[in-house]
Design an enzyme around this catalytic site. Structure first.
Site, mmCIF file in Angstrom:
data_model
loop_
_atom_site.group_PDB
_atom_site.id
_atom_site.type_symbol
_atom_site.label_atom_id
_atom_site.label_comp_id
_atom_site.label_asym_id
_atom_site.label_seq_id
_atom_site.Cartn_x
_atom_site.Cartn_y
_atom_site.Cartn_z
ATOM 1 C CB CYS A 128 12.916 36.137 -2.178
ATOM 2 S SG CYS A 128 14.147 34.877 -2.544
ATOM 3 C CG HIS A 243 17.452 38.488 -1.562
ATOM 4 N ND1 HIS A 243 18.216 37.797 -0.644
ATOM 5 C CD2 HIS A 243 16.652 37.558 -2.160
ATOM 6 C CE1 HIS A 243 17.879 36.517 -0.687
ATOM 7 N NE2 HIS A 243 16.932 36.349 -1.592
#
Ligand SMILES: NC(=O)c1ccc[n+]([C@@H]2O[C@H](COP(=O)([O-])OP(=O)(O)OC[C@H]3O[C@@H](n4cnc5c(N)ncnc54)[C@H](OP(=O)(O)O)[C@@H]3O)[C@@H](O)[C@H]2O)c1
Length: 358
Positions: A128, A243
């Site tokens: 990710c 994130h």
């Protein structure tokens, strides 16, 4: 025309894959074949599914299978990836087992879809934190060539999986009530509530974590720049989803803040990127994609908004005057969607667009 689609794994990533397929009207022929380690019924994306125990016969007749299982020898991709491709299906795999094998394409569609030739029908989707970084920096690399990257990450607990999300949810009320904070030591090494932990995945002998090395190795492979200098510090933060990354770039050619913003705001040059960077001196440019009141900088909360949930949000673009041709930027994305589920579904959409699926 529809395609027969399988999903292996029903954790947060499997759930998002089912949701993203539906939201994007992916042409599914019949019902999704949903698999995990054992048979039961499970609610995914607000809909009840019969989850089958993975077995070879279930892969027969499928056109494409999205893998969202655990990694390792007993994990889904190692156990079932080859079974799926031998049965004739394409595999688009969120796991890390094959990402660095040169025989397996590692793909972010906005950046390197051409890595998929059809020679190997098992396509890997990167980690990710690598995905959002390459979407943000590839346009800069094309314009001014990146020599060196220094990146620090601020990664949500959902990157670990469902158990970590449940842990943080249980820890919050205990922390507020000044009670002993519960935690599973097999998730993080200490409670994550109101703390930041500079430790994601296992440590290696030289003091880096595997997550940090994934960012280095995967970025080099995706950009096809095996020598690019990259150093990373990966940090887990008490955020559920999303994130963030602070990225420092050293470029071969000079690029001003204005030039970098022009590139990043141009959907042709920077697919998948939304710039939230202000206040700006040029309201006309700002209005291309956003209302002026939104112009500031993106945070993890922003990627939960429906208009941003599949994008990489970039802000805080500024020149770094401490090195020649330095540039700083900040980027944010949904680790479960663009960092995983959306990326694999976009790969499948590209396979259809290129006439490779079916
Ligand atoms: N979370 C993120 O932000 C993120 C981002 C990018 C990539 N990824 C990767 O995506 C994958 C899934 O992540 P997640 O967070 O959703 O994981 P998770 O919560 O641990 O869920 C894993 C799922 O895989 C199933 N599974 C495990 N081993 C299997 C096997 N041998 N055969 C069939 N099914 C198996 C499990 O089945 P049971 O439910 O039956 O136990 C479970 O449903 C991981 O490889 C992860 O590294 C995650």
């Amino acid at each position: 025309m529809g395609f027969r689609v399988g999903v292996v794994g029903v954790g947060p990533v499997g759930d998002r894959i089912v949701r993203v397929l539906r939201e994007r009207n992916f042409p599914v022929d019949g019902n999704l074949t949903v698999m995990a380690t054992h048979r039961r019924s499970e609610v995914l994306a607000d809909q009840e599914f019969l989850v089958e125990e993975c077995s070879a016969d279930l892969f027969q007749g499928l056109d494409i299978v999205f893998f969202a299982g655990r990694e390792g020898a007993k994990g889904a991709s190692i156990e079932w990836g080859k079974v799926a491709t031998d049965a004739g299906a394409w595999v688009v795999d969120n796991g890390g087992d094959f990402r660095m094998d040169p025989a397996y394409p590692l793909v972010v569609p906005e950046v390197n879809m051409d890595a998929v030739t059809g020679e190997n029908k098992h396509i890997c989707s990167p980690n990710c934190s690598s995905i959002q970084m390459v979407v943000a920096i590839a346009p800069i690399h094309r314009a001014a060539r990146i020599k060196r990257i220094v990146v620090s990450t601020y990664q949500a607990v959902s990157g670990w999986g469902l158990k970590a999300m449940n842990d943080l949810e249980r820890q919050l009320p205990a922390h507020v009530a000044k009670q002993q904070v519960p935690y599973h030591p097999d998730v993080f090494t200490r409670p994550i509530v109101l703390d930041c932990i500079p430790h994601i995945d296992h440590f290696t002998d030289d003091g880096y974590t595997k997550e940090e090395l994934k960012m280095l190795n995967e970025t080099r492979k995706i950009l096809d720049e095996p020598e690019m200098a990259i150093t990373a510090t990966a940090v887990r933060v008490p955020v559920m989803i999303g994130h963030a990354e602070a990225i420092n770039l050293e470029l071969e050619a000079p690029l001003t803040r204005g030039e970098a913003l022009d590139i990043l705001r141009d959907p042709e040059q920077s697919p998948g990127v939304v710039v939230i960077d202000g206040p700006t001196k040029d309201p006309a440019a700002a209005e291309q994609r956003h209302a002026p009141e939104e112009l500031q900088y993106p945070t993890q909360a922003d990627i939960l908004k429906s208009e941003y949930q599949d994008m990489v949000l970039v802000g805080r673009v500024r020149e770094d005057h401490t090195v020649e041709n330095g540039l700083n930027l900040w980027c944010v994305a949904d680790n479960l969607r663009k960092g995983a589920a959306t990326n694999v579904v976009q790969i499948a959409e590209e396979l259809i667009a290129r006439g490779m699926l079916g």
